[in-house]
Write a protein that holds these residues in place. Structure first.
Motif, mmCIF file in Angstrom:
data_model
loop_
_atom_site.group_PDB
_atom_site.id
_atom_site.type_symbol
_atom_site.label_atom_id
_atom_site.label_comp_id
_atom_site.label_asym_id
_atom_site.label_seq_id
_atom_site.Cartn_x
_atom_site.Cartn_y
_atom_site.Cartn_z
ATOM 1 N N VAL A 1 0.732 -1.224 -0.037
ATOM 2 C CA VAL A 1 0.043 -0.204 -0.013
ATOM 3 C C VAL A 1 0.779 1.232 0.046
ATOM 4 O O VAL A 1 1.675 1.380 0.722
ATOM 5 C CB VAL A 1 -0.965 0.161 1.212
ATOM 6 C CG1 VAL A 1 -1.836 1.080 1.239
ATOM 7 C CG2 VAL A 1 -1.727 -1.386 1.343
ATOM 8 N N ALA A 2 0.662 2.243 -0.865
ATOM 9 C CA ALA A 2 1.461 3.362 -1.023
ATOM 10 C C ALA A 2 0.894 4.360 0.224
ATOM 11 O O ALA A 2 -0.049 4.298 0.801
ATOM 12 C CB ALA A 2 0.929 4.268 -2.264
ATOM 13 N N TYR A 3 1.847 5.034 0.800
ATOM 14 C CA TYR A 3 1.596 5.937 1.829
ATOM 15 C C TYR A 3 0.514 6.792 1.657
ATOM 16 O O TYR A 3 -0.290 6.930 2.819
ATOM 17 C CB TYR A 3 3.065 6.791 2.227
ATOM 18 C CG TYR A 3 2.659 7.502 3.662
ATOM 19 C CD1 TYR A 3 3.043 6.608 4.679
ATOM 20 C CD2 TYR A 3 2.709 8.704 3.469
ATOM 21 C CE1 TYR A 3 3.073 7.069 6.030
ATOM 22 C CE2 TYR A 3 2.453 9.271 4.941
ATOM 23 C CZ TYR A 3 2.889 8.517 5.903
ATOM 24 O OH TYR A 3 2.480 9.148 7.471
ATOM 25 N N ALA A 4 0.170 7.393 0.555
ATOM 26 C CA ALA A 4 -0.637 8.310 0.107
ATOM 27 C C ALA A 4 -2.328 7.495 0.528
ATOM 28 O O ALA A 4 -3.219 8.378 0.789
ATOM 29 C CB ALA A 4 -0.751 8.693 -1.205
ATOM 30 N N GLU A 5 -2.004 6.283 0.477
ATOM 31 C CA GLU A 5 -3.680 5.599 0.714
ATOM 32 C C GLU A 5 -3.891 4.995 1.992
ATOM 33 O O GLU A 5 -4.738 4.398 2.323
ATOM 34 C CB GLU A 5 -3.497 4.206 -0.493
ATOM 35 C CG GLU A 5 -3.377 4.603 -1.877
ATOM 36 C CD GLU A 5 -3.259 3.426 -2.553
ATOM 37 O OE1 GLU A 5 -3.873 2.199 -2.189
ATOM 38 O OE2 GLU A 5 -2.672 3.500 -3.801
ATOM 39 N N ILE A 6 -2.859 5.491 3.015
ATOM 40 C CA ILE A 6 -3.053 4.960 4.361
ATOM 41 C C ILE A 6 -3.729 5.911 5.074
ATOM 42 O O ILE A 6 -3.709 7.136 5.074
ATOM 43 C CB ILE A 6 -1.605 4.642 4.910
ATOM 44 C CG1 ILE A 6 -0.811 3.449 4.335
ATOM 45 C CG2 ILE A 6 -1.609 4.320 6.429
ATOM 46 C CD1 ILE A 6 0.515 3.252 4.759
ATOM 47 N N ALA A 7 -4.752 5.374 5.805
ATOM 48 C CA ALA A 7 -5.673 6.267 6.820
ATOM 49 C C ALA A 7 -5.641 5.733 8.223
ATOM 50 O O ALA A 7 -4.829 4.478 8.309
ATOM 51 C CB ALA A 7 -7.251 6.450 6.520
ATOM 52 N N LYS A 8 -6.072 6.527 9.182
ATOM 53 C CA LYS A 8 -6.122 5.986 10.684
ATOM 54 C C LYS A 8 -7.518 5.154 10.653
ATOM 55 O O LYS A 8 -8.393 5.435 10.183
ATOM 56 C CB LYS A 8 -6.064 6.949 11.476
ATOM 57 C CG LYS A 8 -4.607 7.833 11.370
ATOM 58 C CD LYS A 8 -4.149 8.175 12.535
ATOM 59 C CE LYS A 8 -2.687 9.014 12.472
ATOM 60 N NZ LYS A 8 -1.895 8.269 11.976
ATOM 61 N N GLY A 9 -7.646 4.120 11.499
ATOM 62 C CA GLY A 9 -9.043 3.456 11.932
ATOM 63 C C GLY A 9 -9.048 3.070 13.268
ATOM 64 O O GLY A 9 -7.999 3.052 13.893
ATOM 65 N N TYR A 10 -10.243 3.210 13.663
ATOM 66 C CA TYR A 10 -10.416 2.702 15.106
ATOM 67 C C TYR A 10 -11.244 1.595 14.993
ATOM 68 O O TYR A 10 -12.505 1.252 14.344
ATOM 69 C CB TYR A 10 -11.489 3.787 15.657
ATOM 70 C CG TYR A 10 -12.196 3.477 16.930
ATOM 71 C CD1 TYR A 10 -11.176 3.334 18.031
ATOM 72 C CD2 TYR A 10 -13.273 3.089 16.936
ATOM 73 C CE1 TYR A 10 -11.636 2.916 19.400
ATOM 74 C CE2 TYR A 10 -13.455 2.607 18.439
ATOM 75 C CZ TYR A 10 -12.991 2.663 19.579
ATOM 76 O OH TYR A 10 -13.181 2.169 20.790
ATOM 77 N N ASP A 11 -10.779 0.386 15.670
ATOM 78 C CA ASP A 11 -11.475 -0.988 15.893
ATOM 79 C C ASP A 11 -12.528 -0.948 17.118
ATOM 80 O O ASP A 11 -12.195 -0.721 18.227
ATOM 81 C CB ASP A 11 -10.357 -2.047 15.960
ATOM 82 C CG ASP A 11 -10.887 -3.365 15.979
ATOM 83 O OD1 ASP A 11 -12.169 -3.581 15.805
ATOM 84 O OD2 ASP A 11 -10.225 -4.312 16.145
ATOM 85 N N ASP A 12 -13.707 -1.111 16.726
ATOM 86 C CA ASP A 12 -14.733 -1.024 17.648
ATOM 87 C C ASP A 12 -14.515 -2.519 18.846
ATOM 88 O O ASP A 12 -15.344 -2.515 19.863
ATOM 89 C CB ASP A 12 -16.234 -1.032 17.271
ATOM 90 C CG ASP A 12 -16.507 -2.041 16.547
ATOM 91 O OD1 ASP A 12 -15.841 -2.903 16.389
ATOM 92 O OD2 ASP A 12 -17.761 -1.885 16.174
ATOM 93 N N GLY A 13 -13.947 -3.296 18.408
ATOM 94 C CA GLY A 13 -13.633 -4.739 19.301
ATOM 95 C C GLY A 13 -14.625 -5.622 19.138
ATOM 96 O O GLY A 13 -14.337 -6.850 19.558
#
Length: 163
Positions: free
Chosen positions: A55-67
């Motif tokens: 994955v290219a760095y420009a395509e990376i986002a942050k994510g929150y896992d709800d468990g």
């Protein structure tokens, strides 16, 4: 020199538009990882656990896992909209004797330059700090992190020392 932040110094009913310029520069040796046997460069590849693709760095986002297996994806635009109480503001919290705080104990220094229209209030604040022997303890948000900082006079310019 190019400014790295634009905002205002605020205290009471006064707001002075300013820009920050880096006053210090890191001078270190840049090292990277290599294979000891042949000196070949070691690279860190970002890959997706689901599809296995790089994955290219420009395509990376942050994510929150709800468990429970669901992930909320947050973009840089989403994060930029989060409220920070002192966003784009150097909020003066208190004035202290300039000699009470050692600026060398703080890690970064920024020159504070006035916007063209704010030259007179900038000079007025600078001269008031000099005449009273005071420095300002401030709160500022830089790089999405809010922290305390010290605003003081050095020669003829305001300097912001950031922890």
């Amino acid at each position: 020199m190019r400014s790295m932040w634009k905002g205002a110094i605020g205290f009471g009913l006064v707001s002075i538009p300013v820009k920050l310029y880096s006053a210090t520069e890191e001078h270190g040796v840049s090292l990277h990882q290599v294979h000891a046997a042949d000196g070949g460069r070691i690279r860190m590849r970002r890959s997706c656990e689901k599809c296995g693709k790089e994955v290219a760095y420009a395509e990376i986002a942050k994510g929150y896992d709800d468990g429970v297996g669901r992930t909320a994806v947050l973009t840089d635009a989403d994060l930029a909209e989060l409220p920070l109480p002192s966003k784009k503001l150097i909020d003066v919290l208190a004035f202290v004797d300039a000699g009470d705080i050692d600026p060398l104990a703080l890690s970064r220094a920024y020159y504070v330059g006035a916007e063209a229209a704010a030259a007179k209030p900038y000079v007025l604040l600078r001269e008031a700090l000099v005449k009273t022997g005071k420095a300002a303890v401030t709160k500022i948000a830089l790089r999405t992190r809010e922290s305390l900082a010290l605003l003081r006079v050095h020669e003829d310019v305001l300097v912001l020392h950031y922890a």
